[in-house]
Design an enzyme around this catalytic site. Structure first.
Site, short mmCIF file in Angstrom:
data_model
loop_
_atom_site.label_atom_id
_atom_site.label_comp_id
_atom_site.label_asym_id
_atom_site.label_seq_id
_atom_site.Cartn_x
_atom_site.Cartn_y
_atom_site.Cartn_z
N SER A 136 -4.61 -0.53 14.57
CA SER A 136 -5.10 0.68 14.70
C SER A 136 -5.39 0.47 16.32
O SER A 136 -5.62 -0.60 16.97
CB SER A 136 -6.33 0.72 13.88
OG SER A 136 -7.01 1.85 14.62
N TYR A 139 -14.07 -3.07 10.74
CA TYR A 139 -12.68 -2.59 10.67
C TYR A 139 -11.90 -2.94 11.95
O TYR A 139 -10.85 -3.47 11.85
CB TYR A 139 -12.85 -1.04 10.33
CG TYR A 139 -11.69 -0.47 10.49
CD1 TYR A 139 -10.52 -0.69 9.43
CD2 TYR A 139 -11.04 0.39 11.55
CE1 TYR A 139 -9.38 0.01 9.26
CE2 TYR A 139 -9.73 0.88 11.71
CZ TYR A 139 -8.76 0.58 10.49
OH TYR A 139 -7.54 1.34 10.27
N SER A 144 0.31 5.93 -1.24
CA SER A 144 -0.26 6.99 -0.68
C SER A 144 -0.05 6.96 0.68
O SER A 144 0.17 5.85 1.20
CB SER A 144 -1.62 7.40 -1.17
OG SER A 144 -2.62 6.41 -0.61
N GLY A 145 -0.31 8.05 1.27
CA GLY A 145 -0.41 8.14 2.86
C GLY A 145 0.64 7.46 3.56
O GLY A 145 1.76 7.84 3.26
N LEU A 146 0.56 6.73 4.73
CA LEU A 146 1.61 6.10 5.36
C LEU A 146 2.45 5.03 4.71
O LEU A 146 3.72 5.30 4.82
CB LEU A 146 1.00 5.31 6.55
CG LEU A 146 0.16 5.94 7.77
CD1 LEU A 146 -0.68 5.10 8.35
CD2 LEU A 146 0.85 6.78 8.27
N GLY A 147 2.31 4.42 3.71
CA GLY A 147 2.94 3.69 2.97
C GLY A 147 3.86 4.26 2.11
O GLY A 147 5.11 3.92 1.91
N GLY A 179 0.88 -1.20 -0.22
CA GLY A 179 -0.24 -0.02 0.06
C GLY A 179 0.96 1.25 -0.10
O GLY A 179 0.49 2.03 0.70
#
Length: 310
Positions: free
Chosen positions: A154, A179, A31-34, A28
């Site tokens: 999370s 989730y 984008s983002g954290l990845g 992943g």
């Protein structure tokens, strides 16, 4: 759970040691954290294999990284964790040792959908896909130098449970509840993987990390309706930026202080924001019997069985 070697105070990406010669896979990473994980590890010399489900977004991320970094060692490979055939194809195409696997990719609170193999999408992508990938790459990891698996979860795992009687949400589905189930499964998996690696004397570290409440595209790409609107507001008013949230998984992936079985999260109130520190999982997630039940089920559902023999 290992608690030795406390996290240095206010650890940042500048504290990442030289990663030259290390091969890192980041799921992943478009984008983002990845994306930031890939960028920072490549900035410090690692050869980073970015994975993306969408080839166009993956190429855009790769081009952006090449523009940000000087002579980075990067490559892009397609991987759809919601499709076990894609997981097998990705793992089968690798022919080099792997030093770090960052199980980062995920989806968050979408309407109920199923993966290609018929699993609820969050459980199938966030847990089963990474469970299968890690098992298929274990041999590559064992051939690596100071190898480690980082599983990103999370704080919502604390409200999670495994719905064995309705695993796919056919009878009753809640985007948030499922989730939480997938993130709870991540913690059970990461800790059980550590136990099995230790028992078998396999020199691979299994480390957990969570980003606190960080503003990423997860909050906009998965949820719909009122939930999406609420998360848009809280992202703007409450969340910390990705550059800070990512520090927890970077520490787990690169710090020589990180140990198998540790859980790294923010040091702020309710683990929502801040710099990396050692945090504790939900007590139920530390139960070996619960973890073994999920492990056995995961092997059954994915068809991937781990080989811990030396």
């Amino acid at each position: 759970m290992t608690t030795a070697l406390a996290v240095p105070a206010r650890w940042t990406a500048d504290d990442i040691p030289d990663q030259t010669g290390r091969t890192v896979i980041v799921t992943g990473a478009s984008s983002g954290l990845g994306y930031v994980t890939a960028r920072e590890l490549a900035r410090h010399g690692a050869h980073v294999i970015l994975t993306a489900r969408n080839a166009d977004r993956g190429r855009a991320a790769l081009d952006r990284l090449r523009g940000e970094l000087t002579a980075p060692a990067l490559e892009l490979r397609t991987l759809d964790l919601a499709d076990l055939d894609s997981v097998h194809a990705f793992a089968g195409a690798l022919d080099t040792p792997v030093d770090v696997l960052v199980n980062n990719a995920g989806i968050m609170m979408p309407p109920r959908t199923l993966t290609k193999q018929g699993f609820e999408s969050q459980f199938g992508t966030n847990h089963l896909g990474h469970f299968a990938l890690t098992g298929l790459l274990l041999g590559r990891l064992r051939a690596g130098s100071d190898p480690r698996v980082v599983t990103v979860t999370s704080t919502l795992h604390k409200s999670g449970a495994i719905h064995y009687d309705d695993l796919d949400g056919e009878r009753s589905y809640s985007p948030r509840g499922f989730y939480a189930q997938s993130k709870y499964a991540n913690v059970l998996f990461g800790l059980e993987l550590d136990r099995r690696l230790r028992t078998s004397a396999v020199p691979v570290r299994s480390v957990l990390a969570h980003p606190g409440y960080s503003a990423t595209n997860l909050q906009s790409s998965g949820p719909t309706g009122l939930l999406k609107a609420i998360l848009k507001v809280t992202n703007r008013l409450v969340a910390q930026d990705v550059e800070t949230g990512v520090l927890n998984q970077l520490y787990a992936a690169a710090s020589p202080h990180a140990r198998g079985g540790q859980f790294i999260g923010p040091d702020g109130r309710n683990e929502a924001k801040g710099h990396p520190t050692l945090v504790q999982p939900a007590e139920s997630a530390t139960d070996p019997e619960t973890a073994r039940r999920l492990w056995d089920l995961s092997e059954q559902l994915t068809g991937v069985r781990y080989d811990f023999t030396t």
